[in-house]
Design an enzyme around this catalytic site. Structure first.
Site, PDB file in Angstrom:
ATOM      1  N   ASP A 235       0.831  -1.203   0.000  1.00 30.35           N
ATOM      2  CA  ASP A 235       0.000   0.000   0.000  1.00 30.35           C
ATOM      3  C   ASP A 235       0.872   1.262   0.000  1.00 30.35           C
ATOM      4  O   ASP A 235       0.601   2.212  -0.739  1.00 30.35           O
ATOM      5  CB  ASP A 235      -0.931   0.000   1.215  1.00 30.35           C
ATOM      6  CG  ASP A 235      -1.851   1.207   1.232  1.00 30.35           C
ATOM      7  OD1 ASP A 235      -2.647   1.356   0.285  1.00 30.35           O
ATOM      8  OD2 ASP A 235      -1.769   2.015   2.176  1.00 30.35           O
ATOM      9  N   LYS A 239       1.296   4.219  -3.104  1.00 30.32           N
ATOM     10  CA  LYS A 239       1.229   5.667  -2.878  1.00 30.32           C
ATOM     11  C   LYS A 239       2.493   6.366  -3.375  1.00 30.32           C
ATOM     12  O   LYS A 239       2.434   7.458  -3.954  1.00 30.32           O
ATOM     13  CB  LYS A 239       1.009   5.944  -1.389  1.00 30.32           C
ATOM     14  CG  LYS A 239      -0.340   5.479  -0.865  1.00 30.32           C
ATOM     15  CD  LYS A 239      -0.439   5.606   0.641  1.00 30.32           C
ATOM     16  CE  LYS A 239      -1.778   5.074   1.148  1.00 30.32           C
ATOM     17  NZ  LYS A 239      -1.866   5.109   2.640  1.00 30.32           N
TER      18      LYS A 239
END
Length: 379
Positions: A235, A239
């Site tokens: 994750d 980003k």
């Protein structure tokens, strides 16, 4: 004979009768973020109309299987969703908007679906603008990423996704403004994950084991239901990739060096088995903590560096590092995220953006902010 000049009565303008600009919204995904967003839209609808001369109208609320369609869905949408929904296709939602002559269209993607992202071109070609909290479109192949931008430009449509990184923090918008203004960004680093921020902020300060901190994070809802989704680092990597592409860097997900925090023997077992064996994490992390120098703490950091002036010059790292407790990263508390943006003009003094980087309310508020920004651009 005198001539009497009569003053003509002044026309009275009924301000309330002036037609407000109506924005017609289709919301896809009614999980935590989606449901909170819909409630926020109804709660603030009157105030937004008063302050911005803008009417936000929801005509579609959908999950993966069924949709509630109506020219003006009411604030009782939850009750209606249980009684008036129908199976649907994206084509049917688009046809509904066209048949009812709805203009100023925005499709909101609050799903986590790669399949739904494949419908973005269909929406754009049908006159919709896009707002998304879903990261997948921006972390798919560079080919898809660039083709999507080309399609948006061709159709003169907008795509906003501020919540992809930092939830409600104004990070992507700031980076876009700096980059487009010609400012040379030389590095971006920070704590990108609210859940991992909480875990390592707590673990660095407390005497307890890593598993006890992780269990608390799971209990209060900071992690995903399967915390391996946080601990694997993917994750954070997504980003970081999104920010790299904002700088026109030609990176793929495979280019990122990711430190997976999950022991190899627990990476492919069931969620239930993993949760029963959290104590297996204690010894490795206790050793890392014990080996810290005085005044140092652990932080899980995303770091975009290298020669960012070249399309292929970036280095993308996601790893657990030690930092000074007196630094900006070392001073983090709770589940806050923090981003340091280094530029040529600012030198060694980065622009720092810090705040709540996770949570359904914060993310929904960020999506609402994107809706309002987009509404201002729609003519």
């Amino acid at each position: 004979m005198s001539t009497e000049i009569l003053e003509q009565p002044k026309a009275r303008i009924n301000l309330g009768a002036l037609k407000k600009k109506q924005i017609n919204i289709a919301v896809f995904g009614r999980g935590n973020v989606g449901s909170v967003l819909i409630d926020q839209l109804f709660e603030r609808k009157n105030e937004i109309a008063k302050r911005r001369d803008l009417e936000l109208n929801i005509f579609c609320i959908a999950n993966s299987k069924t949709a509630l369609l109506g020219q003006h869905i009411s604030a009782n949408w939850k009750e209606e969703f249980t009684t008036k929904t129908q199976c649907y296709s994206i084509t049917e939602v688009i046809h509904f908007a066209k048949t009812n002559q709805l203009k100023n269209l925005i499709a909101i993607d609050n799903t986590a679906s790669s399949e739904f992202v494949n419908h973005y071109p269909e929406f754009i070609n049908s006159g919709f603008n896009l707002v998304s909290s879903n990261k997948i479109a921006n972390t798919s192949s560079l080919k898809f990423y660039q083709e999507l931008r080309g399609l948006l430009a061709k159709n003169e449509k907008e795509y906003l996704y501020e919540t992809n990184v930092g939830a409600g923090l104004p990070l992507i918008d700031t980076i876009k403004l700096l980059h487009l203004s010609g400012e040379n960004i030389t590095r971006i680093k920070g704590v990108f994950s609210g859940s991992l921020s909480y875990i390592f902020n707590s673990f660095s300060e407390e005497e307890g084991t890593f598993s006890s901190v992780l269990k608390k994070a799971i209990y209060v809802g900071y992690t995903e239901p399967d915390p391996r989704e946080d601990l694997c680092g993917n994750d954070v990597a997504r980003k970081l990739l999104i920010l790299a592409r904002e700088l026109d860097l030609h990176n793929e997900f495979e280019d990122i060096s990711i430190q997976n925090l999950i022991p190899k023997e627990l990476r492919k077992v069931s969620k239930e088995t993993f949760l029963k064996n959290l104590e297996a994490l204690d010894v490795p992390f206790q050793i890392k903590k014990k080996n810290l120098n005085k005044g140092q703490v652990l932080r899980y950091v995303g770091d975009l560096h290298g020669d960012l002036s070249k399309e292929d010059g970036a280095i993308l790292d996601v790893s657990l590092v030690s930092v000074s407790k007196n630094s900006a990263l070392g001073n983090l508390q709770g589940s806050d995220s923090l981003f340091e943006i280094y530029t040529e003009n600012y030198g060694n003094h980065p622009i720092i953006i810090q705040g709540a980087g996770a949570g359904s309310k914060v993310t929904a508020r960020g999506v609402l902010g994107d809706i309002l920004r987009l509404s201002d651009k729609i003519k």
